[in-house]
Write an enzyme that holds these catalytic residues in place. Structure first.
Site, PDB file in Angstrom:
ATOM      1  N   GLY A  45      70.012  62.562  69.068  1.00  0.00           N
ATOM      2  CA  GLY A  45      69.569  62.025  67.783  1.00  0.00           C
ATOM      3  C   GLY A  45      69.451  60.518  67.814  1.00  0.00           C
ATOM      4  O   GLY A  45      68.451  59.938  67.374  1.00  0.00           O
ATOM      5  N   ASP A  46      70.465  59.856  68.341  1.00  0.00           N
ATOM      6  CA  ASP A  46      70.461  58.392  68.426  1.00  0.00           C
ATOM      7  C   ASP A  46      69.547  57.888  69.537  1.00  0.00           C
ATOM      8  O   ASP A  46      68.798  56.928  69.349  1.00  0.00           O
ATOM      9  CB  ASP A  46      71.883  57.887  68.681  1.00  0.00           C
ATOM     10  CG  ASP A  46      72.697  57.764  67.408  1.00  0.00           C
ATOM     11  OD1 ASP A  46      72.257  57.051  66.503  1.00  0.00           O
ATOM     12  OD2 ASP A  46      73.770  58.377  67.324  1.00  0.00           O
TER      13      ASP A  46
END
Length: 397
Positions: free
Chosen positions: A167-168
């Site tokens: 996600g990051d």
């Protein structure tokens, strides 16, 4: 030679992972990254373990080569100093919840007035617009909401988070790409602009195949273990002593008959159910037990030698320690040493970007909190020692 981004200066307000990952790439490529941190606390990633020689390994992995300036943006003097710094930089990066910079009086519109060429890069969980804009979001939440957990893991099992912070990291990569694109466009227009990166948007983007299949067939993708949704065999198989990954995509040369011969199952070659990768995928429940049992008869190394000789794509399933020691990784210098003036030498992963004329040269480890405050304010704003001491006493820096 210096890196290709030499001369580009970035004010980095970002923290934890997505933003720092993007600015790390830019720093690796030669940009000057000035990390603006809170007094005393700094980036909360500084508190993340494990600690090595007194330093956070988490923070170390993302902030090599950057300079750290502590600045109290809640104070009027702190904001004034920040706005003066904006006049001397090319890019401002932040990954706060939307509305945070506006509350501080440091919106894009405000910064643009001080520097019309400024590229203002904002990264957040769901972006600056939409019903989820102010929703708090971290990597695991974005992975869950974005669907990637639903297609990760074994069939029928619970949702699984991939072993990396996808996600990051995906958001950081797209943020970096957007900044580079805007720097290039600025050569034409002479103007800056605002970048709005949503971690959730990025999850949709990197799952392009899953979404396209669903949108055009109506079939909801599910977890398949290590299998590919279209090609078979294209997965990890158990061996006598471990696991091996095999990938066959068909194409000009059909390797299926050769593979069948190697594993001792010639009867599969002419079976109508297994003539193409797509047919093998549709009949996977019949085929999988046969392939699994065949692959268990030899060690991973034995299969590697046979399959590679036949030019069938394959590779061992390595643990992290084996990857770090792999001769290919070492030949590509993907593990390097960086130096910290107090704590000494640390090993970190290198940039995968290899350039022939302006290669990156990573030497400095992550900065101590506020290590470069006086240096940066003196260089860019011409502040003298008495002025800096007064600001320190007032809790501004």
């Amino acid at each position: 030679m210096s890196g290709p981004l030499e001369g580009i200066r970035i004010l980095d307000l970002s923290w934890v992972l997505s933003g720092p990952f993007a600015t790390m790439i830019l720093s690796d490529l030669g940009a000057e990254v000035i990390k603006i941190e809170r007094l005393e606390v700094g980036d909360i990633a500084r508190g993340n373990g494990p600690f090595v020689k007194g330093l956070s390994s988490y923070f170390l992995s993302l902030n090599r080569g950057k300079r750290s300036v502590t600045l109290n943006l809640a104070s009027e003097q702190g904001k004034d100093i920040f706005l003066k710094l904006v006049e001397h930089v090319d890019v401002v990066v932040q990954n706060f919840t939307p509305g945070t910079m506006e509350k501080l009086g440091l919106s894009y519109e405000t910064l643009k007035q001080r520097n019309p060429k400024i590229i203002y890069a904002a990264c957040s969980g769901s972006g600056q617009t939409g019903p989820y804009a102010t929703k708090l979001a971290f990597d695991v939440i974005v992975q869950a909401m974005g669907g990637i957990m639903s297609i990760t893991g074994e069939p029928g099992g619970p949702p699984i988070r991939p072993g990396a912070s996808i996600g990051d990291i995906a958001a950081g990569l797209f943020l970096c790409i957007a900044i580079l694109a805007c720097l290039q466009e600025r050569h034409v227009s002479g103007q800056g602009q605002m970048i709005d990166i949503s971690m959730l948007d990025c999850q949709v983007a990197i799952q392009e195949n899953a979404f396209v299949r669903y949108l055009n067939t109506g079939v909801v993708p599910q977890a398949l273990g290590t299998r590919h949704p279209v090609f078979t065999p294209f997965q990890v198989f158990p061996t006598k002593d471990g696991y091996i990954a095999i990938a066959m995509m068909g194409g000009v040369r059909d390797q299926w008959p050769l593979y069948c011969a190697i594993i001792g199952h010639l009867e599969l070659i002419d079976d109508e159910r297994f003539q193409t990768g797509w047919l093998r995928t549709q009949n996977y429940e019949v085929l999988e037990p046969i392939l699994n049992e065949a692959m268990k008869t030899k060690t991973t190394q034995e299969w590697l030698e046979e399959l590679e000789q036949a030019e069938i794509p394959c590779g061992p399933v390595n643990t992290i320690d084996k990857v770090a020691a792999d001769p290919q990784i070492q030949a590509r210098e993907m593990i390097i040493d960086v130096h910290h003036p107090k704590a000494g030498s640390f090993k970190v992963t290198n940039t995968p970007i290899k350039l022939s004329r302006t290669p990156s040269k990573l030497e400095r480890a992550s900065p101590d909190l506020g290590e470069h405050t006086k240096e940066v304010l003196g260089e860019l704003l011409g502040m003298a020692e008495p002025d800096l001491l007064e600001l320190k006493n007032r809790g501004v820096i």
